[in-house]
Design a protein around this motif. Structure first.
Motif, PDB file in Angstrom:
ATOM      1  N   SER A 116      85.166 -74.363   8.725  1.00 36.66           N
ATOM      2  CA  SER A 116      84.161 -74.177   7.674  1.00 36.66           C
ATOM      3  C   SER A 116      84.724 -74.427   6.279  1.00 36.66           C
ATOM      4  CB  SER A 116      83.556 -72.771   7.756  1.00 36.66           C
ATOM      5  OG  SER A 116      84.542 -71.790   7.486  1.00 36.66           O
ATOM      6  N   HIS A 117      86.046 -74.522   6.161  1.00 36.20           N
ATOM      7  CA  HIS A 117      86.667 -74.735   4.848  1.00 36.20           C
ATOM      8  C   HIS A 117      87.172 -76.161   4.637  1.00 36.20           C
ATOM      9  CE1 HIS A 117      86.311 -70.495   4.038  1.00 36.20           C
ATOM     10  NE2 HIS A 117      86.825 -70.259   5.220  1.00 36.20           N
ATOM     11  N   ILE A 118      86.986 -77.023   5.622  1.00 33.70           N
ATOM     12  CA  ILE A 118      87.429 -78.411   5.483  1.00 33.70           C
ATOM     13  C   ILE A 118      86.661 -79.069   4.344  1.00 33.70           C
ATOM     14  CG2 ILE A 118      87.471 -80.680   6.608  1.00 33.70           C
ATOM     15  CD1 ILE A 118      87.968 -79.206   9.259  1.00 33.70           C
ATOM     16  N   GLY A 119      87.405 -79.739   3.463  1.00 32.01           N
ATOM     17  CA  GLY A 119      86.791 -80.431   2.330  1.00 32.01           C
ATOM     18  C   GLY A 119      86.498 -79.534   1.138  1.00 32.01           C
ATOM     19  N   THR A 120      86.927 -78.270   1.205  1.00 35.17           N
ATOM     20  CA  THR A 120      86.718 -77.353   0.077  1.00 35.17           C
ATOM     21  C   THR A 120      88.066 -77.060  -0.573  1.00 35.17           C
ATOM     22  OG1 THR A 120      87.075 -75.265   1.253  1.00 35.17           O
ATOM     23  CG2 THR A 120      84.870 -76.249   1.420  1.00 35.17           C
ATOM     24  N   GLU A 121      88.043 -76.349  -1.689  1.00 35.68           N
ATOM     25  CA  GLU A 121      89.304 -75.960  -2.330  1.00 35.68           C
ATOM     26  C   GLU A 121      90.100 -74.990  -1.466  1.00 35.68           C
ATOM     27  OE1 GLU A 121      87.688 -72.279  -5.143  1.00 35.68           O
ATOM     28  OE2 GLU A 121      88.630 -74.012  -6.055  1.00 35.68           O
ATOM     29  N   ASN A 122      89.452 -74.413  -0.457  1.00 38.05           N
ATOM     30  CA  ASN A 122      90.120 -73.465   0.440  1.00 38.05           C
ATOM     31  C   ASN A 122      90.542 -74.092   1.765  1.00 38.05           C
ATOM     32  OD1 ASN A 122      89.810 -71.329  -1.373  1.00 38.05           O
ATOM     33  ND2 ASN A 122      87.734 -70.945  -0.643  1.00 38.05           N
ATOM     34  N   GLU A 123      90.552 -75.421   1.821  1.00 33.22           N
ATOM     35  CA  GLU A 123      90.965 -76.065   3.072  1.00 33.22           C
ATOM     36  C   GLU A 123      92.408 -75.667   3.389  1.00 33.22           C
ATOM     37  OE1 GLU A 123      91.184 -80.452   5.185  1.00 33.22           O
ATOM     38  OE2 GLU A 123      90.221 -80.235   3.238  1.00 33.22           O
ATOM     39  N   LEU A 124      92.626 -75.295   4.620  1.00 35.59           N
ATOM     40  CA  LEU A 124      93.941 -74.823   5.039  1.00 35.59           C
ATOM     41  C   LEU A 124      94.818 -75.995   5.465  1.00 35.59           C
ATOM     42  CD1 LEU A 124      92.486 -71.862   7.019  1.00 35.59           C
ATOM     43  CD2 LEU A 124      93.725 -71.707   4.878  1.00 35.59           C
ATOM     44  N   GLN A 125      96.108 -75.825   5.303  1.00 36.57           N
ATOM     45  CA  GLN A 125      97.081 -76.854   5.660  1.00 36.57           C
ATOM     46  C   GLN A 125      97.807 -76.446   6.938  1.00 36.57           C
ATOM     47  OE1 GLN A 125      97.303 -79.747   3.843  1.00 36.57           O
ATOM     48  NE2 GLN A 125      95.533 -78.818   2.861  1.00 36.57           N
ATOM     49  N   LYS A 126      97.842 -77.345   7.889  1.00 32.85           N
ATOM     50  CA  LYS A 126      98.520 -77.078   9.151  1.00 32.85           C
ATOM     51  C   LYS A 126     100.027 -77.267   8.977  1.00 32.85           C
ATOM     52  CE  LYS A 126      96.660 -78.755  12.846  1.00 32.85           C
ATOM     53  NZ  LYS A 126      96.212 -79.609  13.949  1.00 32.85           N
ATOM     54  N   VAL A 127     100.782 -76.347   9.532  1.00 30.67           N
ATOM     55  CA  VAL A 127     102.235 -76.447   9.554  1.00 30.67           C
ATOM     56  C   VAL A 127     102.632 -76.688  11.005  1.00 30.67           C
ATOM     57  CG1 VAL A 127     104.411 -75.242   9.179  1.00 30.67           C
ATOM     58  CG2 VAL A 127     102.493 -74.891   7.598  1.00 30.67           C
ATOM     59  N   LEU A 128     103.275 -77.809  11.260  1.00 29.58           N
ATOM     60  CA  LEU A 128     103.706 -78.119  12.622  1.00 29.58           C
ATOM     61  C   LEU A 128     105.165 -77.719  12.805  1.00 29.58           C
ATOM     62  CD1 LEU A 128     102.079 -81.639  13.021  1.00 29.58           C
ATOM     63  CD2 LEU A 128     101.247 -79.466  13.898  1.00 29.58           C
ATOM     64  N   LEU A 129     105.423 -77.017  13.875  1.00 28.58           N
ATOM     65  CA  LEU A 129     106.783 -76.613  14.193  1.00 28.58           C
ATOM     66  C   LEU A 129     107.424 -77.661  15.093  1.00 28.58           C
ATOM     67  CD1 LEU A 129     106.126 -72.832  14.865  1.00 28.58           C
ATOM     68  CD2 LEU A 129     106.850 -73.922  12.744  1.00 28.58           C
ATOM     69  N   THR A 130     108.733 -77.591  15.234  1.00 27.42           N
ATOM     70  CA  THR A 130     109.431 -78.556  16.063  1.00 27.42           C
ATOM     71  C   THR A 130     109.005 -78.414  17.531  1.00 27.42           C
ATOM     72  OG1 THR A 130     111.268 -77.029  16.363  1.00 27.42           O
ATOM     73  CG2 THR A 130     111.445 -78.607  14.555  1.00 27.42           C
ATOM     74  N   THR A 131     109.185 -79.476  18.274  1.00 26.18           N
ATOM     75  CA  THR A 131     108.835 -79.473  19.679  1.00 26.18           C
ATOM     76  C   THR A 131     109.772 -78.529  20.433  1.00 26.18           C
ATOM     77  OG1 THR A 131     108.152 -81.758  19.468  1.00 26.18           O
ATOM     78  CG2 THR A 131     108.545 -80.951  21.705  1.00 26.18           C
ATOM     79  N   PRO A 132     109.232 -77.704  21.338  1.00 23.05           N
ATOM     80  CA  PRO A 132     110.094 -76.780  22.085  1.00 23.05           C
ATOM     81  C   PRO A 132     111.092 -77.531  22.967  1.00 23.05           C
ATOM     82  CG  PRO A 132     107.771 -76.249  22.387  1.00 23.05           C
ATOM     83  CD  PRO A 132     107.833 -77.534  21.652  1.00 23.05           C
ATOM     84  N   THR A 133     112.229 -76.902  23.189  1.00 23.02           N
ATOM     85  CA  THR A 133     113.258 -77.440  24.078  1.00 23.02           C
ATOM     86  C   THR A 133     113.572 -76.402  25.135  1.00 23.02           C
ATOM     87  OG1 THR A 133     115.080 -76.527  22.801  1.00 23.02           O
ATOM     88  CG2 THR A 133     114.290 -78.717  22.140  1.00 23.02           C
ATOM     89  N   GLN A 134     114.457 -76.737  26.054  1.00 19.39           N
ATOM     90  CA  GLN A 134     114.876 -75.756  27.070  1.00 19.39           C
ATOM     91  C   GLN A 134     115.536 -74.560  26.421  1.00 19.39           C
ATOM     92  OE1 GLN A 134     113.076 -76.367  29.718  1.00 19.39           O
ATOM     93  NE2 GLN A 134     114.804 -75.986  31.064  1.00 19.39           N
ATOM     94  N   GLU A 135     116.246 -74.779  25.322  1.00 21.75           N
ATOM     95  CA  GLU A 135     116.935 -73.675  24.653  1.00 21.75           C
ATOM     96  C   GLU A 135     115.988 -72.822  23.825  1.00 21.75           C
ATOM     97  OE1 GLU A 135     120.019 -75.413  22.334  1.00 21.75           O
ATOM     98  OE2 GLU A 135     121.015 -76.272  24.071  1.00 21.75           O
ATOM     99  N   CYS A 136     114.931 -73.441  23.308  1.00 28.42           N
ATOM    100  CA  CYS A 136     114.008 -72.716  22.437  1.00 28.42           C
ATOM    101  C   CYS A 136     112.595 -73.162  22.746  1.00 28.42           C
ATOM    102  CB  CYS A 136     114.346 -72.991  20.980  1.00 28.42           C
ATOM    103  SG  CYS A 136     113.230 -72.160  19.839  1.00 28.42           S
TER     104      CYS A 136
END
Length: 123
Positions: A103-123
């Motif tokens: 509902s906030h896409i295209g507004t001043e309140n549009e949220l920014q996605k933060v992508l984390l690194t791809t998981p590995t066997q260790e993490c």
């Protein structure tokens, strides 16, 4: 002011919210130990945000009102509305697609996605 309003992070038309600094997130005073704040969901949601942040060396902590420092769904929505009302930055985990976010896409309140690194066997 009712008792239910006292426990709120945002009440439309009455209280826009307020974000306070803490000793834990004061990076000027505590540069080697400071943490950011993340709005983490309570145990009713499947979330590994604390473990992911730890293993990715992202120094964040959730200081919500529950004994585990988490936030209920309604409290998370209140914090989001308070951030919009006060134009404050927040970090939280959410699932998409979701009408709350969309509902906030295209507004001043549009949220920014933060992508984390791809998981590995260790993490």
């Amino acid at each position: 002011e009712t008792s239910s309003e006292c426990a709120k992070f945002f009440v439309s038309g009455i209280f826009n919210g307020k974000f306070n600094g803490t000793d834990e997130n004061d990076c000027n005073a505590n540069p080697s130990t400071c943490t950011g704040h993340i709005v983490a969901p309570d145990c009713k949601w499947a979330s590994y945000v604390h473990q992911q942040a730890y293993h990715l060396k992202i120094p964040v902590k959730s200081n919500g009102p529950s004994p585990t420092g988490s936030y209920s769904y309604s409290e998370q929505l209140d914090v989001l509305q308070a951030a919009f009302a006060t134009k404050s930055d927040i970090l939280f985990i959410w699932f998409a697609p979701d009408p709350t976010l969309q509902s906030h896409i295209g507004t001043e309140n549009e949220l920014q996605k933060v992508l984390l690194t791809t998981p590995t066997q260790e993490c």
